[in-house]
Design an enzyme around this catalytic site. Structure first.
Site: not given
Ligand SMILES: Cc1cc2nc3c(=O)[nH]c(=O)nc-3n(C[C@H](O)[C@H](O)[C@H](O)COP(=O)(O)OP(=O)(O)OC[C@H]3O[C@@H](n4cnc5c(N)ncnc54)[C@H](O)[C@@H]3O)c2cc1C
Length: 736
Positions: A37, A381, A40, A405, A411
């Site tokens: 649909c 992912h 949808c 983004s 996050n």
């Molecule tokens: C490519 C990639 C994919 C991932 N996919 C997964 C997943 O699918 N599942 C999973 O469990 N973990 C995943 N991880 C790990 C996860 O995203 C985090 O890196 C990990 O949990 C550590 O988190 P952290 O609190 O140190 O912050 P992180 O998310 O690692 O961020 C590191 C630092 O970057 C800064 N930051 C935060 N958000 C942003 C933003 N939007 N833009 C710019 N800077 C920012 C902040 O200063 C932060 O301390 C992935 C990591 C990477 C590199």
């Protein structure tokens, strides 16, 4: 199906529909749709967005969907009297099996309108409502006045709002707490609440007390400024990525080789590193680009990383020192945080130096993550996100914003997950505290990013000028360490070569048929040892056996010598049989071993536990003495495991290095450098350690004392017996 499990939407099927809708402790909103649909399909992005938007409300209300077009689910949809698509129904908490839900008539097609509709449904929910849903009606003056009398909480937040506003109720559902902020928007309340110490999302384990921050990791906590990037994190990420992650591929070929080339090229161009590091990246890049074949070995690449050619001022610092990426526990943050930070820095750097290809950094990152990133689920992912939208990137600024983004998307997905460090909650970054200009509110009260401001913020946050160099070793220290490593590697290799040569020479010597042979008959040095058949023939003639006995002493059984063979190409020399001989020749061999042992210990003296192991093995060795044929094998099992242990007092650093230098200059390992005392010990003990000799002496003394005590005891007893027997004899002289 229009939805997947990662959309934060429950996917209903005939098998789970009853368990999810009947008697659930949360209310459930269900979309009944048909995948063919058009309406949808058009509505599905809104519904997905709604699911992401209100995922914090889950304990009170959940979202679900069912595809009525699927053959299997058709009957379920008919039982709920679905006639048109999409239909949305609200199933209150603790619904009965016969409940067909409350239909959302003429429901709004936007996220905000749907959110408000759900709130109204929750407000008019009959008792019992979802236990996780707090009261949503406005607080009265009397309730506020008496709040602290009836509640034992640390924070109390009030939202003052217009009568038709939903902000208060939305924030309550978002966080089940209340807070006052200056900007009247839901997101601001949420950020403010998340920032409160000890505030965690519902359903999560209790927060880690602040002192755990300093105690839970093995390393001491490094205070840091959370609004800055640290070079220590970037270098640690590079060390881990190049020395650990890439190292998992012993041969790098095909896509992985392309990924590595792109990654190193981007690093060499945009990494704002220190001189030694940039030199290293540059030489690694040139080397990789010159590799014409379609595969390389990691070993060859590692030689470049470790700067085996010893080019001046070139090094990749070793080890991990996490600062901005520290976690409150060893399994939190660290490397993945370093990877994100590294690539944000690279996209910003490419923008600031006006690179020509806007996609270059993102494409290198995508390739690296796909080929090497250890978390395969994360890689999948990320690849999905990249496949979906990276082609939209056409400027350097849009590359910076794309990564920002997508990182926020990750996050959002991970907020509240087990991998989230409670002390570093996953937020939509940057928070209003970090960049208030980055946030705005639409006319209908929704949060919106101001991308221009975000870009400026990212450019400043990740700019190379602002990277802090705290907690780093100086470049001189790094280079000195590298030189030391090369020197010990070189010495180790030399010693190893020499031991192998010795082992070979000795085995040749052992293989020689007869010491009585004339000089002319003797094999020349460097010649291959005799093979087994020759040795056997000689033995049969009775000559070889006699010769062997002469050389190494008497054997308990006829000894058959076999040519040592190379095993599996790993340079192991192994004897076919273990002869049980101790003799003159063995003593000379032991001296050789002593020297290697001291050499190895000199380099690994910090590893005290190893020494204990070595001593145990050494003792084993002494119980089972072997001639040199066993040497290669023992050495391969772990250098320094055989022979006399150097004394503790031999470990004076100056003395050791002097001895080493002497060796380097003279090329001798067995000359005057062996101290007189150790030589004497070695000859006396035939390979026993100081501890062994001490133990022997103590045991000897103890046993002598024991014998003496026994002698005195029996002597005394005999005497007392005699004195008892004599009067008795006098009394009864006829007794025989
Ligand atoms: C490519 C990639 C994919 C991932 N996919 C997964 C997943 O699918 N599942 C999973 O469990 N973990 C995943 N991880 C790990 C996860 O995203 C985090 O890196 C990990 O949990 C550590 O988190 P952290 O609190 O140190 O912050 P992180 O998310 O690692 O961020 C590191 C630092 O970057 C800064 N930051 C935060 N958000 C942003 C933003 N939007 N833009 C710019 N800077 C920012 C902040 O200063 C932060 O301390 C992935 C990591 C990477 C590199």
């Amino acid at each position: 199906s229009l939805y997947t499990a990662s959309d934060q939407i429950l996917l209903l099927t005939p098998d789970n529909v009853d368990s999810l809708l009947v008697n659930s402790s949360a209310a459930v909103v269900v979309e009944f749709y048909a995948s063919w649909c058009g309406h949808c399909i058009a509505f599905s992005p809104v519904y997905k967005k709604l699911a992401r938007n209100i995922k914090e409300w889950k304990p009170a209300v959940d979202l679900a969907a069912i595809d009525c077009a699927s053959e299997a689910s058709r009957k379920v949809c008919m039982s709920y009297s679905i006639r048109e698509y999409p239909t949305i129904k609200f199933f209150p908490a603790y619904s009965k099996p016969e409940s067909t839900g409350q239909t959302f008539t003429a429901f709004p097609r936007d996220v905000q309108g749907l959110r408000h509709t759900i709130i109204k449904k929750l407000e008019t929910h009959e008792e019992p409502g979802p236990p996780a849903c707090p009261p949503l009606e406005p607080a009265s003056q009397a309730e506020v006045d008496s709040f602290f009398e009836t509640n034992n909480v640390q924070h109390f937040a009030l939202i003052f709002e217009e009568e038709n506003s939903f902000i208060g109720r939305e924030v309550i559902l978002d966080l089940l707490h209340r807070l006052i902020v200056n900007v009247e928007a839901r997101t601001f309340y949420s950020y403010a609440l998340q920032g409160l110490p000890g505030v965690v999302r519902s359903g999560k384990p209790p927060p880690v007390p602040p002192d755990v921050i300093t105690n839970n990791t093995k390393e001491p906590w490094r205070p840091f400024n959370s609004s800055r990037v640290y070079m220590a994190d970037l270098e640690s990420a590079l060390h881990y990525s190049l020395r650990v992650e890439v190292a998992t591929h012993s041969v790098i070929k095909g896509d992985a080789l392309i990924s590595l080339k792109k990654y190193i090229a981007v690093l060499a161009k945009y990494f704002p590193g220190r001189t030694v590091m940039m030199n290293l990246l540059s030489s690694a890049n040139s080397w990789l680009q010159n590799q014409a074949g379609d595969e390389i070995s990691y070993e060859a690449f590692q030689e470049i990383l470790d700067n085996s050619a010893q080019s001046p001022d070139t090094a990749l610092p070793e080890g991990e020192t996490w600062v901005g990426c520290q976690g409150s526990q060893p399994h939190f943050r660290r490397y993945p945080c370093g990877v994100w930070t590294l690539f944000h820095v690279l996209t910003v750097q490419a923008l600031s130096i006006r690179a020509t290809d806007p996609k270059e950094v993102l494409s290198a990152m995508r390739n690296y993550i796909r080929s090497f990133f250890g978390c395969r689920y994360c890689a999948e992912h990320f690849e999905n996100m990249a496949r979906e939208s990276v082609m939209e990137v056409n400027t350097l600024s849009s590359a910076v914003l794309w990564l920002w983004s997508r990182h926020n998307r990750v996050n959002n997905r991970l907020a509240g997950a087990l991998s989230e460090d409670p002390n570093f909650p996953k937020i939509q970054w940057p928070s209003p505290e970090m960049c208030s200009e980055c946030h705005t509110v639409t006319v209908n009260g929704d949060h919106k990013w101001k991308e221009k401001e975000v870009l400026l913020y990212l450019q400043s946050y990740f700019s190379s000028d602002r990277i802090l160099t705290d907690y780093l070793e100086s470049e001189d220290q790094i280079l000195a360490k590298q030189r030391e490593k090369h020197a010990s590697k070189h010495q180790f290799a030399e010693a190893w070569k020499m031991i192998q040569r010795k082992a070979r020479d000795t085995s040749e010597f052992m293989m020689r048929p007869l010491p009585t042979q004339s000089a002319g008959q003797e094999e020349e040095e460097g010649e291959e040892p005799q093979d087994e058949t020759v040795a056997d023939e000689e033995e049969e003639n009775g000559e070889g056996a006699a010769a062997a006995d002469d050389i190494v002493g008497k054997t308990s059984e006829p000894t058959r010598w076999a040519k040592p063979e190379m095993e599996g190409g790993r340079g192991r020399w192994r004897a076919h049989r273990k002869p049980s001989i101790v003799g003159m020749k063995l003593r000379a061999v032991q001296e050789d071993i002593v020297d290697l042992d001291s050499f190895v210990n000199q380099h690994y003296k910090a590893k005290a536990s190893n020494r204990v192991k070595q001593r145990t093995l050494q003792r084993k060795e002494e119980q089972e003495p072997r001639p040199m044929f066993g040497l290669g094998m023992e050495l391969d099992a772990g250098l320094g495991m055989v022979g006399l242990q150097p004394m503790e007092d031999d470990f004076e650093p100056g003395q050791e290095s002097k001895r080493l230098r002497k060796r380097d200059l003279t090329g001798q390992y067995y000359g005057e450098e062996l101290s007189q005392r150790r030589r004497w010990m070695s000859m006396l003990s035939i390979g026993f350690s100081k501890v062994d000799i001490s133990l022997c002496v103590i045991l000897y003394l103890l046993s002598s004392m024991c014998l003496l005590a026994m002698y005195l005891f029996f002597k005394n007893r005999l005497r007392t017996r005699r004195t008892k027997v004599l009067p008795c004899m006098k009394k009864f002289p006829n007794l025989s």
